[in-house]
Design a protein around this motif. Sequence first.
Motif, PDB file in Angstrom:
ATOM      1  N   ASN A 282       0.897  -6.174   2.626  1.00 33.51           N
ATOM      2  CA  ASN A 282       0.537  -5.892   1.231  1.00 33.51           C
ATOM      3  C   ASN A 282       0.822  -4.430   0.901  1.00 33.51           C
ATOM      4  OD1 ASN A 282      -0.483  -6.376  -1.313  1.00 33.51           O
ATOM      5  ND2 ASN A 282      -2.632  -6.242  -0.692  1.00 33.51           N
ATOM      6  N   ALA A 283       2.052  -3.991   1.221  1.00 31.68           N
ATOM      7  CA  ALA A 283       2.420  -2.584   1.046  1.00 31.68           C
ATOM      8  C   ALA A 283       3.394  -2.411  -0.106  1.00 31.68           C
ATOM      9  CB  ALA A 283       3.031  -2.034   2.323  1.00 31.68           C
ATOM     10  N   GLU A 284       3.153  -1.386  -0.898  1.00 26.43           N
ATOM     11  CA  GLU A 284       4.014  -1.038  -2.028  1.00 26.43           C
ATOM     12  C   GLU A 284       4.705   0.287  -1.723  1.00 26.43           C
ATOM     13  OE1 GLU A 284       3.598   0.447  -6.683  1.00 26.43           O
ATOM     14  OE2 GLU A 284       1.907  -0.553  -5.688  1.00 26.43           O
ATOM     15  N   LEU A 285       6.017   0.294  -1.760  1.00 21.93           N
ATOM     16  CA  LEU A 285       6.807   1.486  -1.453  1.00 21.93           C
ATOM     17  C   LEU A 285       7.208   2.194  -2.743  1.00 21.93           C
ATOM     18  CD1 LEU A 285       8.303   3.178   0.714  1.00 21.93           C
ATOM     19  CD2 LEU A 285      10.285   1.674   0.336  1.00 21.93           C
ATOM     20  N   ARG A 286       6.949   3.508  -2.789  1.00 25.37           N
ATOM     21  CA  ARG A 286       7.336   4.315  -3.934  1.00 25.37           C
ATOM     22  C   ARG A 286       8.209   5.472  -3.466  1.00 25.37           C
ATOM     23  NH1 ARG A 286       1.601   4.744  -7.377  1.00 25.37           N
ATOM     24  NH2 ARG A 286       1.174   2.491  -7.430  1.00 25.37           N
ATOM     25  N   PRO A 287       9.181   5.864  -4.267  1.00 28.31           N
ATOM     26  CA  PRO A 287      10.054   6.975  -3.861  1.00 28.31           C
ATOM     27  C   PRO A 287       9.294   8.286  -3.854  1.00 28.31           C
ATOM     28  CG  PRO A 287      10.488   6.372  -6.137  1.00 28.31           C
ATOM     29  CD  PRO A 287       9.537   5.336  -5.610  1.00 28.31           C
TER      30      PRO A 287
END
Length: 286
Positions: A236-241
């Motif tokens: 449940n991981a969200e990757l952001r720059p």
Amino acid sequence: MPYFNIDGVNLYYEEHGSGPAVILTPGGRNDSNALRPLAALLSSRCRVILHDRCNCGRSDVVIGGELSEQHLWAEHMANLLSHVGAAPAYVAGGSAGSRTSLTLAVRHPEVVRGVFVWEMSGGPRSAEFTAPNYYGQFIDAAQKGGMAAVAETEFFAQRIQDNPSNRDKLLSMPVVEFIAVMQRWQVAYSAPNPVSDLTEEQLKSLTCPIVLFEGNSPDEVHHKSAAESVHRLALNAELRPSAWTQAEWDVIGQHEQTFPGIAATHRYAMKATFYAAQLLEFIDRI
């Protein structure tokens, strides 16, 4: 000043504000002053817990035990959260703080409501650049001059200044034991895992909500591959720059050596406004 004693180890901590509990962990071996600007922005809406990990700031020096240093930090955090009645909490940190936050979620998911980390470190080449600073320099000092030389290094001299009891702890430690622990910690830290000594299977076990801000490539210490690996493996991981351009990162990035005390605050103050807003949004959403 509040201290919490866990298995004979005195850990310094502070609490500010009220609301959802958030525990902050800075990068490197910086003390809690490093994230004071972020804590100030969060404390109007959150119960913010700052702490000095063992071997950092005003807490005790601890060179021993069976765990790696990163896993030891996570164990202490879990005990601290339970001690102050703040579990489950939001766990947030940058660089080394990102690794420690994820380690806490792996080892003690019951005390973690969500993970918010930035400038992820611990990718394939990160240890090549940072292991000498974390461990190698102290192994060399001990081999050349014994524990007296270790106590005179800039890092441990600051630990003694922050907590005078650390002098006796260091000087009474057998040099052979100190070197053996430091070497073991260095091996664990340098393991070819996605994030330092967290394996793929451990990262796959994570189920809590996670927000990951990748570091700036080509910075090998905070290479974006570390955050990408967690995003790929965790459920449940969200990757952001990265929030920063390469030019900005050259000014406010974490390329310097670890600074003792309040000096570290100046770097983080430039980032606090952005990360505070993003973390509050994450908490509201959860």
